[in-house]
Write a protein that holds these residues in place. Sequence first.
Motif, PDB file in Angstrom:
ATOM      1  N   VAL A  63       0.849  -1.205   0.000  1.00  8.89           N
ATOM      2  CA  VAL A  63       0.000   0.000   0.000  1.00  8.89           C
ATOM      3  C   VAL A  63       0.881   1.249   0.000  1.00  8.89           C
ATOM      4  N   VAL A  64       1.946   1.232   0.795  1.00  4.27           N
ATOM      5  CA  VAL A  64       2.880   2.370   0.807  1.00  4.27           C
ATOM      6  C   VAL A  64       3.419   2.604  -0.601  1.00  4.27           C
ATOM      7  N   ALA A  65       3.867   1.540  -1.253  1.00  2.00           N
ATOM      8  CA  ALA A  65       4.433   1.668  -2.601  1.00  2.00           C
ATOM      9  C   ALA A  65       3.388   2.184  -3.592  1.00  2.00           C
ATOM     10  N   GLY A  66       2.171   1.663  -3.507  1.00  2.00           N
ATOM     11  CA  GLY A  66       1.110   2.104  -4.415  1.00  2.00           C
ATOM     12  C   GLY A  66       0.748   3.570  -4.225  1.00  2.00           C
ATOM     13  N   LEU A  67       0.590   3.980  -2.976  1.00  2.00           N
ATOM     14  CA  LEU A  67       0.245   5.379  -2.692  1.00  2.00           C
ATOM     15  C   LEU A  67       1.405   6.314  -3.022  1.00  2.00           C
ATOM     16  N   HIS A  68       2.618   5.845  -2.812  1.00  6.23           N
ATOM     17  CA  HIS A  68       3.810   6.635  -3.135  1.00  6.23           C
ATOM     18  C   HIS A  68       3.853   6.917  -4.639  1.00  6.23           C
ATOM     19  N   GLY A  69       3.581   5.915  -5.435  1.00  4.30           N
ATOM     20  CA  GLY A  69       3.543   6.101  -6.892  1.00  4.30           C
ATOM     21  C   GLY A  69       2.407   7.011  -7.324  1.00  4.30           C
ATOM     22  N   TRP A  70       1.226   6.834  -6.706  1.00  2.00           N
ATOM     23  CA  TRP A  70       0.076   7.664  -7.048  1.00  2.00           C
ATOM     24  C   TRP A  70       0.348   9.130  -6.750  1.00  2.00           C
ATOM     25  N   ARG A  71       0.887   9.408  -5.559  1.00  2.00           N
ATOM     26  CA  ARG A  71       1.109  10.810  -5.195  1.00  2.00           C
ATOM     27  C   ARG A  71       2.180  11.442  -6.075  1.00  2.00           C
ATOM     28  N   ASP A  72       3.151  10.662  -6.535  1.00  2.00           N
ATOM     29  CA  ASP A  72       4.170  11.191  -7.436  1.00  2.00           C
ATOM     30  C   ASP A  72       3.543  11.607  -8.764  1.00  2.00           C
ATOM     31  N   VAL A  73       2.673  10.765  -9.304  1.00  2.00           N
ATOM     32  CA  VAL A  73       1.990  11.085 -10.562  1.00  2.00           C
ATOM     33  C   VAL A  73       1.146  12.345 -10.401  1.00  2.00           C
ATOM     34  N   ALA A 121     -12.050   7.378  -4.491  1.00  2.00           N
ATOM     35  CA  ALA A 121     -12.279   6.070  -5.122  1.00  2.00           C
ATOM     36  C   ALA A 121     -10.986   5.522  -5.718  1.00  2.00           C
ATOM     37  N   ALA A 122     -10.191   6.386  -6.329  1.00  2.00           N
ATOM     38  CA  ALA A 122      -8.920   5.941  -6.917  1.00  2.00           C
ATOM     39  C   ALA A 122      -7.956   5.471  -5.835  1.00  2.00           C
ATOM     40  N   VAL A 123      -7.902   6.192  -4.731  1.00  2.00           N
ATOM     41  CA  VAL A 123      -7.004   5.810  -3.639  1.00  2.00           C
ATOM     42  C   VAL A 123      -7.436   4.470  -3.051  1.00  2.00           C
ATOM     43  N   VAL A 124      -8.728   4.267  -2.866  1.00  2.00           N
ATOM     44  CA  VAL A 124      -9.223   2.981  -2.351  1.00  2.00           C
ATOM     45  C   VAL A 124      -8.903   1.864  -3.340  1.00  2.00           C
ATOM     46  N   SER A 125      -9.027   2.138  -4.627  1.00  2.00           N
ATOM     47  CA  SER A 125      -8.682   1.132  -5.648  1.00  2.00           C
ATOM     48  C   SER A 125      -7.203   0.769  -5.569  1.00  2.00           C
ATOM     49  N   ILE A 126      -6.365   1.749  -5.355  1.00  2.00           N
ATOM     50  CA  ILE A 126      -4.926   1.503  -5.221  1.00  2.00           C
ATOM     51  C   ILE A 126      -4.661   0.632  -3.996  1.00  2.00           C
ATOM     52  N   ILE A 127      -5.346   0.925  -2.912  1.00  2.00           N
ATOM     53  CA  ILE A 127      -5.174   0.131  -1.688  1.00  2.00           C
ATOM     54  C   ILE A 127      -5.590  -1.316  -1.946  1.00  2.00           C
ATOM     55  N   LYS A 128      -6.760  -1.518  -2.555  1.00  2.00           N
ATOM     56  CA  LYS A 128      -7.247  -2.872  -2.834  1.00  2.00           C
ATOM     57  C   LYS A 128      -6.292  -3.624  -3.757  1.00  2.00           C
ATOM     58  N   TYR A 129      -5.860  -2.966  -4.811  1.00  2.00           N
ATOM     59  CA  TYR A 129      -4.944  -3.592  -5.762  1.00  2.00           C
ATOM     60  C   TYR A 129      -3.626  -3.948  -5.075  1.00  2.00           C
ATOM     61  N   SER A 130      -3.132  -3.042  -4.260  1.00  2.00           N
ATOM     62  CA  SER A 130      -1.866  -3.269  -3.560  1.00  2.00           C
ATOM     63  C   SER A 130      -1.961  -4.455  -2.613  1.00  2.00           C
ATOM     64  N   VAL A 131      -3.066  -4.550  -1.893  1.00  2.00           N
ATOM     65  CA  VAL A 131      -3.264  -5.663  -0.959  1.00  2.00           C
ATOM     66  C   VAL A 131      -3.303  -6.983  -1.727  1.00  2.00           C
ATOM     67  N   GLN A 132      -3.990  -7.003  -2.852  1.00  2.00           N
ATOM     68  CA  GLN A 132      -4.099  -8.224  -3.653  1.00  2.00           C
ATOM     69  C   GLN A 132      -2.751  -8.657  -4.234  1.00  2.00           C
ATOM     70  N   ASN A 133      -1.881  -7.711  -4.499  1.00  2.00           N
ATOM     71  CA  ASN A 133      -0.597  -8.013  -5.133  1.00  2.00           C
ATOM     72  C   ASN A 133       0.577  -7.837  -4.179  1.00  2.00           C
TER      73      ASN A 133
END
Length: 152
Positions: A63-73, A121-133
């Motif tokens: 989740v940290v990695a996913g949110l880190h990438g999202w905030r950079d974009v 919604a996008a942040v929650v999607s990132i969290i869900k995707y990150s948890v799954q992977n």
Amino acid sequence: MRMKLRSSSADDGSPDAPLIEGIIIIGYDICMQLYEKELLTDSSYQHIYGLQGAGFNAQQLAVVAGLHGWRDVIARAEDESTGYVLPNKTLTEIAKQMPLTTNKLKRSMKSKHPYVERNLAAVVSIIKYSVQNSAAYEAAVEHLKERRLESS
């Protein structure tokens, strides 16, 4: 400013003229430097302050990695600092709690963050995707544990 310095040193016959000239040159060099944001790499998230001691599991680290990438974009697109888009402390708190709904995400944030609120919604999607992977982050968890033990 340069013109003012030059005229003031010429008017009074100042012996500081070489010093003033040096200041002008150094100032010019500083002004001509182009600021470039650091490049985002696969392991950039590991340098977030406080992450090493957080003891996150693979899901939380994903989740940290996913949110880190999202905030950079978002930060690059909006020409904002990453800390304004999503501060490190908030990022790690979200990762710790891993909220899987927009309501839980809203409640987990102690203060307002406009970019997160506009993209719940996008942040929650990132969290869900990150948890799954998150299986891909097992090695990173071990690496952070080793670094934590070395620094103790």
